[in-house]
Write a protein that holds these residues in place. Structure first.
Motif, PDB file in Angstrom:
ATOM      1  N   MET A   1       0.810  -1.192   0.000  1.00 55.30           N
ATOM      2  CA  MET A   1       0.000   0.000   0.000  1.00 55.30           C
ATOM      3  C   MET A   1       0.860   1.267   0.000  1.00 55.30           C
ATOM      4  O   MET A   1       0.389   2.304  -0.415  1.00 55.30           O
ATOM      5  CB  MET A   1      -0.919   0.009   1.210  1.00 55.30           C
ATOM      6  N   VAL A   2       2.065   1.150   0.473  1.00 54.54           N
ATOM      7  CA  VAL A   2       2.945   2.323   0.511  1.00 54.54           C
ATOM      8  C   VAL A   2       3.228   2.809  -0.903  1.00 54.54           C
ATOM      9  O   VAL A   2       3.243   4.011  -1.165  1.00 54.54           O
ATOM     10  CB  VAL A   2       4.257   1.991   1.258  1.00 54.54           C
ATOM     11  N   PHE A   3       3.383   1.867  -1.834  1.00 58.83           N
ATOM     12  CA  PHE A   3       3.641   2.235  -3.217  1.00 58.83           C
ATOM     13  C   PHE A   3       2.461   3.005  -3.805  1.00 58.83           C
ATOM     14  O   PHE A   3       2.649   3.985  -4.547  1.00 58.83           O
ATOM     15  CB  PHE A   3       3.913   0.987  -4.056  1.00 58.83           C
ATOM     16  N   GLY A   4       1.245   2.609  -3.460  1.00 56.86           N
ATOM     17  CA  GLY A   4       0.055   3.291  -3.969  1.00 56.86           C
ATOM     18  C   GLY A   4      -0.011   4.731  -3.496  1.00 56.86           C
ATOM     19  O   GLY A   4      -0.321   5.642  -4.283  1.00 56.86           O
ATOM     20  N   PHE A   5       0.272   4.956  -2.231  1.00 57.68           N
ATOM     21  CA  PHE A   5       0.238   6.330  -1.721  1.00 57.68           C
ATOM     22  C   PHE A   5       1.403   7.155  -2.263  1.00 57.68           C
ATOM     23  O   PHE A   5       1.287   8.365  -2.426  1.00 57.68           O
ATOM     24  CB  PHE A   5       0.196   6.338  -0.194  1.00 57.68           C
ATOM     25  N   HIS A   6       2.493   6.487  -2.591  1.00 57.81           N
ATOM     26  CA  HIS A   6       3.611   7.171  -3.229  1.00 57.81           C
ATOM     27  C   HIS A   6       3.195   7.665  -4.611  1.00 57.81           C
ATOM     28  O   HIS A   6       3.495   8.793  -5.008  1.00 57.81           O
ATOM     29  CB  HIS A   6       4.804   6.217  -3.331  1.00 57.81           C
ATOM     30  N   ILE A   7       2.474   6.833  -5.361  1.00 59.02           N
ATOM     31  CA  ILE A   7       1.996   7.219  -6.684  1.00 59.02           C
ATOM     32  C   ILE A   7       0.986   8.361  -6.572  1.00 59.02           C
ATOM     33  O   ILE A   7       0.978   9.283  -7.392  1.00 59.02           O
ATOM     34  CB  ILE A   7       1.382   5.999  -7.411  1.00 59.02           C
ATOM     35  N   LEU A   8       0.128   8.322  -5.550  1.00 58.24           N
ATOM     36  CA  LEU A   8      -0.834   9.407  -5.348  1.00 58.24           C
ATOM     37  C   LEU A   8      -0.118  10.722  -5.065  1.00 58.24           C
ATOM     38  O   LEU A   8      -0.436  11.755  -5.661  1.00 58.24           O
ATOM     39  CB  LEU A   8      -1.781   9.065  -4.198  1.00 58.24           C
ATOM     40  N   LEU A   9       0.857  10.694  -4.174  1.00 54.70           N
ATOM     41  CA  LEU A   9       1.611  11.897  -3.847  1.00 54.70           C
ATOM     42  C   LEU A   9       2.387  12.405  -5.062  1.00 54.70           C
ATOM     43  O   LEU A   9       2.394  13.608  -5.350  1.00 54.70           O
ATOM     44  CB  LEU A   9       2.570  11.629  -2.687  1.00 54.70           C
TER      45      LEU A   9
ATOM     46  N   TYR B   1      -4.679   0.847  -8.709  1.00 55.62           N
ATOM     47  CA  TYR B   1      -3.821   0.061  -7.813  1.00 55.62           C
ATOM     48  C   TYR B   1      -4.550  -0.209  -6.494  1.00 55.62           C
ATOM     49  O   TYR B   1      -4.527  -1.326  -5.978  1.00 55.62           O
ATOM     50  CB  TYR B   1      -2.524   0.827  -7.555  1.00 55.62           C
ATOM     51  N   LEU B   2      -5.237   0.798  -5.982  1.00 54.45           N
ATOM     52  CA  LEU B   2      -5.985   0.641  -4.738  1.00 54.45           C
ATOM     53  C   LEU B   2      -7.144  -0.337  -4.922  1.00 54.45           C
ATOM     54  O   LEU B   2      -7.400  -1.180  -4.050  1.00 54.45           O
ATOM     55  CB  LEU B   2      -6.504   2.006  -4.272  1.00 54.45           C
ATOM     56  N   LEU B   3      -7.826  -0.263  -6.050  1.00 55.68           N
ATOM     57  CA  LEU B   3      -8.947  -1.158  -6.314  1.00 55.68           C
ATOM     58  C   LEU B   3      -8.484  -2.609  -6.418  1.00 55.68           C
ATOM     59  O   LEU B   3      -9.116  -3.512  -5.863  1.00 55.68           O
ATOM     60  CB  LEU B   3      -9.653  -0.737  -7.605  1.00 55.68           C
ATOM     61  N   ILE B   4      -7.389  -2.840  -7.093  1.00 52.42           N
ATOM     62  CA  ILE B   4      -6.868  -4.205  -7.235  1.00 52.42           C
ATOM     63  C   ILE B   4      -6.459  -4.768  -5.881  1.00 52.42           C
ATOM     64  O   ILE B   4      -6.790  -5.903  -5.527  1.00 52.42           O
ATOM     65  CB  ILE B   4      -5.688  -4.228  -8.220  1.00 52.42           C
ATOM     66  N   ASN B   5      -5.755  -3.984  -5.070  1.00 53.63           N
ATOM     67  CA  ASN B   5      -5.317  -4.482  -3.762  1.00 53.63           C
ATOM     68  C   ASN B   5      -6.478  -4.647  -2.792  1.00 53.63           C
ATOM     69  O   ASN B   5      -6.464  -5.572  -1.974  1.00 53.63           O
ATOM     70  CB  ASN B   5      -4.251  -3.559  -3.179  1.00 53.63           C
ATOM     71  N   ALA B   6      -7.475  -3.777  -2.871  1.00 53.01           N
ATOM     72  CA  ALA B   6      -8.646  -3.927  -2.002  1.00 53.01           C
ATOM     73  C   ALA B   6      -9.428  -5.177  -2.393  1.00 53.01           C
ATOM     74  O   ALA B   6      -9.974  -5.871  -1.526  1.00 53.01           O
ATOM     75  CB  ALA B   6      -9.532  -2.690  -2.091  1.00 53.01           C
ATOM     76  N   THR B   7      -9.487  -5.478  -3.677  1.00 49.91           N
ATOM     77  CA  THR B   7     -10.164  -6.695  -4.122  1.00 49.91           C
ATOM     78  C   THR B   7      -9.463  -7.932  -3.576  1.00 49.91           C
ATOM     79  O   THR B   7     -10.113  -8.862  -3.094  1.00 49.91           O
ATOM     80  CB  THR B   7     -10.195  -6.753  -5.663  1.00 49.91           C
ATOM     81  N   HIS B   8      -8.140  -7.945  -3.617  1.00 51.25           N
ATOM     82  CA  HIS B   8      -7.399  -9.093  -3.072  1.00 51.25           C
ATOM     83  C   HIS B   8      -7.536  -9.180  -1.556  1.00 51.25           C
ATOM     84  O   HIS B   8      -7.535 -10.273  -0.997  1.00 51.25           O
ATOM     85  CB  HIS B   8      -5.927  -9.009  -3.445  1.00 51.25           C
ATOM     86  N   LEU B   9      -7.692  -8.039  -0.893  1.00 52.21           N
ATOM     87  CA  LEU B   9      -7.809  -8.036   0.564  1.00 52.21           C
ATOM     88  C   LEU B   9      -9.195  -8.492   1.023  1.00 52.21           C
ATOM     89  O   LEU B   9      -9.311  -9.320   1.936  1.00 52.21           O
ATOM     90  CB  LEU B   9      -7.522  -6.633   1.103  1.00 52.21           C
ATOM     91  N   PHE B  10     -10.246  -7.987   0.382  1.00 51.23           N
ATOM     92  CA  PHE B  10     -11.604  -8.271   0.834  1.00 51.23           C
ATOM     93  C   PHE B  10     -12.219  -9.518   0.197  1.00 51.23           C
ATOM     94  O   PHE B  10     -13.170 -10.076   0.726  1.00 51.23           O
ATOM     95  CB  PHE B  10     -12.506  -7.061   0.590  1.00 51.23           C
TER      96      PHE B  10
END
Length: 56
Positions: A1-9, A35-44
């Motif tokens: 998730m750190v990579f996703g927030f890095h891309i957002l910033l 990226y967030l949608l893909i990781n949230a799908t794998h998480l939930f």
């Protein structure tokens, strides 16, 4: 998730800077969303991989 927030910033900083075109910043922000949608799908939905083979 750190990579996703890095891309957002990075997308935000590119968008507000005057050195790079704004469409590149928008593209980076959109990539954060996917990226967030893909990781949230794998998480939930951990069993999504088996369902994906049935649907596709």
């Amino acid at each position: 998730m750190v990579f996703g927030f890095h891309i957002l910033l990075l997308g935000y900083l590119v968008y507000i800077s005057g050195y790079v075109q704004k469409w590149l910043g928008i593209l980076l922000i959109i990539s954060f969303g996917s990226y967030l949608l893909i990781n949230a799908t794998h998480l939930f939905f951990p069993g999504y991989e088996s369902l994906k083979s049935i649907l596709c």
